[in-house]
Motif scaffolding. Structure first.
Motif, PDB file in Angstrom:
ATOM      1  N   GLU A  28      -7.801  -2.048  25.551  1.00  9.12           N
ATOM      2  CA  GLU A  28      -6.961  -0.936  25.115  1.00  9.12           C
ATOM      3  C   GLU A  28      -6.045  -1.316  23.957  1.00  9.12           C
ATOM      4  O   GLU A  28      -5.395  -0.467  23.370  1.00  9.12           O
ATOM      5  N   PHE A  29      -5.988  -2.580  23.623  1.00  9.96           N
ATOM      6  CA  PHE A  29      -5.199  -3.042  22.489  1.00  9.96           C
ATOM      7  C   PHE A  29      -6.048  -3.035  21.232  1.00  9.96           C
ATOM      8  O   PHE A  29      -7.244  -3.276  21.278  1.00  9.96           O
ATOM      9  N   ARG A  30      -5.399  -2.760  20.118  1.00  7.64           N
ATOM     10  CA  ARG A  30      -6.122  -2.750  18.852  1.00  7.64           C
ATOM     11  C   ARG A  30      -5.511  -3.803  17.941  1.00  7.64           C
ATOM     12  O   ARG A  30      -4.296  -3.976  17.900  1.00  7.64           O
ATOM     13  N   ILE A  31      -6.354  -4.501  17.243  1.00 10.69           N
ATOM     14  CA  ILE A  31      -5.910  -5.528  16.299  1.00 10.69           C
ATOM     15  C   ILE A  31      -5.956  -4.931  14.903  1.00 10.69           C
ATOM     16  O   ILE A  31      -6.986  -4.410  14.474  1.00 10.69           O
ATOM     17  N   VAL A  32      -4.832  -4.985  14.208  1.00  8.94           N
ATOM     18  CA  VAL A  32      -4.712  -4.411  12.871  1.00  8.94           C
ATOM     19  C   VAL A  32      -5.037  -5.487  11.848  1.00  8.94           C
ATOM     20  O   VAL A  32      -4.437  -6.562  11.851  1.00  8.94           O
ATOM     21  N   GLN A  33      -5.998  -5.193  10.998  1.00  8.10           N
ATOM     22  CA  GLN A  33      -6.420  -6.134   9.954  1.00  8.10           C
ATOM     23  C   GLN A  33      -5.539  -5.954   8.722  1.00  8.10           C
ATOM     24  O   GLN A  33      -5.439  -4.861   8.178  1.00  8.10           O
ATOM     25  N   LEU A  34      -4.894  -7.038   8.296  1.00  3.91           N
ATOM     26  CA  LEU A  34      -4.116  -7.049   7.066  1.00  3.91           C
ATOM     27  C   LEU A  34      -4.920  -7.755   5.985  1.00  3.91           C
ATOM     28  O   LEU A  34      -5.940  -8.381   6.274  1.00  3.91           O
ATOM     29  N   GLY A  35      -4.447  -7.695   4.761  1.00  5.90           N
ATOM     30  CA  GLY A  35      -5.068  -8.459   3.681  1.00  5.90           C
ATOM     31  C   GLY A  35      -4.736  -9.935   3.833  1.00  5.90           C
ATOM     32  O   GLY A  35      -4.078 -10.338   4.806  1.00  5.90           O
ATOM     33  N   PRO A  36      -5.147 -10.763   2.893  1.00  4.55           N
ATOM     34  CA  PRO A  36      -4.760 -12.181   2.942  1.00  4.55           C
ATOM     35  C   PRO A  36      -3.240 -12.310   2.994  1.00  4.55           C
ATOM     36  O   PRO A  36      -2.516 -11.463   2.453  1.00  4.55           O
ATOM     37  N   SER A  37      -2.740 -13.352   3.635  1.00  2.00           N
ATOM     38  CA  SER A  37      -1.294 -13.495   3.847  1.00  2.00           C
ATOM     39  C   SER A  37      -0.503 -13.568   2.549  1.00  2.00           C
ATOM     40  O   SER A  37       0.685 -13.276   2.540  1.00  2.00           O
ATOM     41  N   VAL A  38      -1.141 -13.926   1.448  1.00  2.00           N
ATOM     42  CA  VAL A  38      -0.429 -14.018   0.170  1.00  2.00           C
ATOM     43  C   VAL A  38      -0.297 -12.663  -0.525  1.00  2.00           C
ATOM     44  O   VAL A  38       0.378 -12.553  -1.538  1.00  2.00           O
ATOM     45  N   GLU A  39      -0.903 -11.613   0.006  1.00  2.00           N
ATOM     46  CA  GLU A  39      -0.780 -10.254  -0.554  1.00  2.00           C
ATOM     47  C   GLU A  39       0.387  -9.542   0.128  1.00  2.00           C
ATOM     48  O   GLU A  39       0.219  -8.581   0.870  1.00  2.00           O
ATOM     49  N   PHE A  40       1.594 -10.050  -0.155  1.00  2.00           N
ATOM     50  CA  PHE A  40       2.793  -9.579   0.539  1.00  2.00           C
ATOM     51  C   PHE A  40       3.040  -8.088   0.390  1.00  2.00           C
ATOM     52  O   PHE A  40       3.269  -7.394   1.380  1.00  2.00           O
ATOM     53  N   ALA A  41       3.032  -7.586  -0.830  1.00  2.00           N
ATOM     54  CA  ALA A  41       3.400  -6.187  -1.066  1.00  2.00           C
ATOM     55  C   ALA A  41       2.508  -5.232  -0.278  1.00  2.00           C
ATOM     56  O   ALA A  41       3.000  -4.339   0.419  1.00  2.00           O
ATOM     57  N   ALA A  42       1.204  -5.421  -0.367  1.00  2.00           N
ATOM     58  CA  ALA A  42       0.273  -4.537   0.347  1.00  2.00           C
ATOM     59  C   ALA A  42       0.431  -4.688   1.860  1.00  2.00           C
ATOM     60  O   ALA A  42       0.406  -3.689   2.595  1.00  2.00           O
ATOM     61  N   ASN A  43       0.614  -5.899   2.335  1.00  2.02           N
ATOM     62  CA  ASN A  43       0.769  -6.113   3.770  1.00  2.02           C
ATOM     63  C   ASN A  43       2.090  -5.543   4.278  1.00  2.02           C
ATOM     64  O   ASN A  43       2.152  -5.005   5.388  1.00  2.02           O
ATOM     65  N   PHE A  44       3.168  -5.658   3.480  1.00  3.05           N
ATOM     66  CA  PHE A  44       4.445  -5.083   3.887  1.00  3.05           C
ATOM     67  C   PHE A  44       4.322  -3.569   4.035  1.00  3.05           C
ATOM     68  O   PHE A  44       4.862  -2.977   4.965  1.00  3.05           O
ATOM     69  N   ILE A  45       3.597  -2.937   3.129  1.00  3.30           N
ATOM     70  CA  ILE A  45       3.383  -1.482   3.213  1.00  3.30           C
ATOM     71  C   ILE A  45       2.624  -1.141   4.504  1.00  3.30           C
ATOM     72  O   ILE A  45       2.977  -0.206   5.217  1.00  3.30           O
ATOM     73  N   ALA A  46       1.580  -1.913   4.810  1.00  2.00           N
ATOM     74  CA  ALA A  46       0.784  -1.658   6.019  1.00  2.00           C
ATOM     75  C   ALA A  46       1.609  -1.864   7.288  1.00  2.00           C
ATOM     76  O   ALA A  46       1.535  -1.052   8.224  1.00  2.00           O
ATOM     77  N   ILE A  47       2.412  -2.917   7.318  1.00  4.29           N
ATOM     78  CA  ILE A  47       3.249  -3.189   8.493  1.00  4.29           C
ATOM     79  C   ILE A  47       4.307  -2.107   8.638  1.00  4.29           C
ATOM     80  O   ILE A  47       4.567  -1.615   9.743  1.00  4.29           O
ATOM     81  N   ASN A  48       4.922  -1.733   7.526  1.00  5.70           N
ATOM     82  CA  ASN A  48       5.934  -0.682   7.544  1.00  5.70           C
ATOM     83  C   ASN A  48       5.340   0.621   8.090  1.00  5.70           C
ATOM     84  O   ASN A  48       5.944   1.295   8.937  1.00  5.70           O
ATOM     85  N   SER A  49       4.144   0.994   7.635  1.00  3.79           N
ATOM     86  CA  SER A  49       3.479   2.209   8.119  1.00  3.79           C
ATOM     87  C   SER A  49       3.172   2.119   9.606  1.00  3.79           C
ATOM     88  O   SER A  49       3.354   3.092  10.343  1.00  3.79           O
ATOM     89  N   LEU A  50       2.704   0.967  10.044  1.00  2.79           N
ATOM     90  CA  LEU A  50       2.389   0.758  11.457  1.00  2.79           C
ATOM     91  C   LEU A  50       3.638   0.970  12.320  1.00  2.79           C
ATOM     92  O   LEU A  50       3.596   1.650  13.352  1.00  2.79           O
ATOM     93  N   ILE A  51       4.758   0.408  11.889  1.00  4.87           N
ATOM     94  CA  ILE A  51       6.002   0.543  12.656  1.00  4.87           C
ATOM     95  C   ILE A  51       6.516   1.976  12.605  1.00  4.87           C
ATOM     96  O   ILE A  51       6.931   2.534  13.625  1.00  4.87           O
ATOM     97  N   LEU A  52       6.478   2.602  11.434  1.00  4.35           N
ATOM     98  CA  LEU A  52       6.925   3.997  11.326  1.00  4.35           C
ATOM     99  C   LEU A  52       6.097   4.913  12.222  1.00  4.35           C
ATOM    100  O   LEU A  52       6.642   5.812  12.872  1.00  4.35           O
ATOM    101  N   ASP A  53       4.787   4.692  12.273  1.00  2.27           N
ATOM    102  CA  ASP A  53       3.922   5.491  13.150  1.00  2.27           C
ATOM    103  C   ASP A  53       4.321   5.313  14.613  1.00  2.27           C
ATOM    104  O   ASP A  53       4.383   6.287  15.369  1.00  2.27           O
ATOM    105  N   ALA A  54       4.593   4.074  15.014  1.00  2.00           N
ATOM    106  CA  ALA A  54       4.976   3.802  16.402  1.00  2.00           C
ATOM    107  C   ALA A  54       6.323   4.451  16.729  1.00  2.00           C
ATOM    108  O   ALA A  54       6.513   4.990  17.830  1.00  2.00           O
ATOM    109  N   VAL A  55       7.255   4.432  15.773  1.00  2.00           N
ATOM    110  CA  VAL A  55       8.564   5.063  15.986  1.00  2.00           C
ATOM    111  C   VAL A  55       8.404   6.577  16.108  1.00  2.00           C
ATOM    112  O   VAL A  55       9.038   7.209  16.953  1.00  2.00           O
TER     113      VAL A  55
END
Length: 168
Positions: A28-55
């Protein structure tokens, strides 16, 4: 969440770890795929969206359990800053497990290649979104710098602030 890897060695390891984790925690858990760890800007946007959706779904600040054992510091600090400054996180429980650090050997063209302790990226000094100061380098300020083994790499940043005293 997991970061995209470019090396088959790491991809195989992550797949095995993911399978082991899902066998224990269930599907029942889902693993969210991010880009490579050095792609900070794109990953920050994805993490921010994930948290906003959960809120939005919870209609309140959320609780987060974060294992920082293998999370790059920049991401950990981003989550802290996001949670405090945007008031999206009501509680954050943080786990850490000290590891035995040995360089990863990767086989390329039949030869072992020492990848070191970091698989990608370079050491650079950056401000973290939500934790940045409005005046990055004022004329005078107290400065506390905490670094690990990368003292020589941190010196350009320290020197930029022109400290009146320096202790290591």
């Amino acid at each position: 969440m997991k970061f995209f890897s470019t090396e088959d060695y790491f991809i195989d390891k992550k797949i095995k770890n993911e399978e082991s984790a899902l066998a224990v925690i269930g599907s029942e858990f889902r693993i969210v795929q991010l880009g490579p760890s050095v792609e900070f800007a794109a990953n920050f946007i994805a993490i921010n969206s994930l948290i906003l959706d959960a809120v939005r779904v919870a209609s309140r600040p959320i609780s987060i359990l974060l294992d920082i054992s293998c999370v790059p510091k920049r991401y950990f600090l981003f989550l802290l800053g996001l949670g405090f400054k945007q008031e999206l996180i009501g509680r954050m429980d943080i786990l850490y497990s000290e590891g035995k650090y040995v360089p990863a050997d990767v086989i390329r063209n039949g030869t072992n290649v020492d990848k070191g302790f970091v698989s990608e990226g370079e050491w650079t000094s950056v401000q973290i979104p939500y934790l940045e100061d409005s005046d990055y380098s004022p004329d005078s300020r107290d400065l506390f710098v905490s670094v690990g083994a990368e003292v020589t790499l941190a010196m350009p940043t320290v020197e930029r602030f022109e400290p009146t005293a320096l202790r290591l």
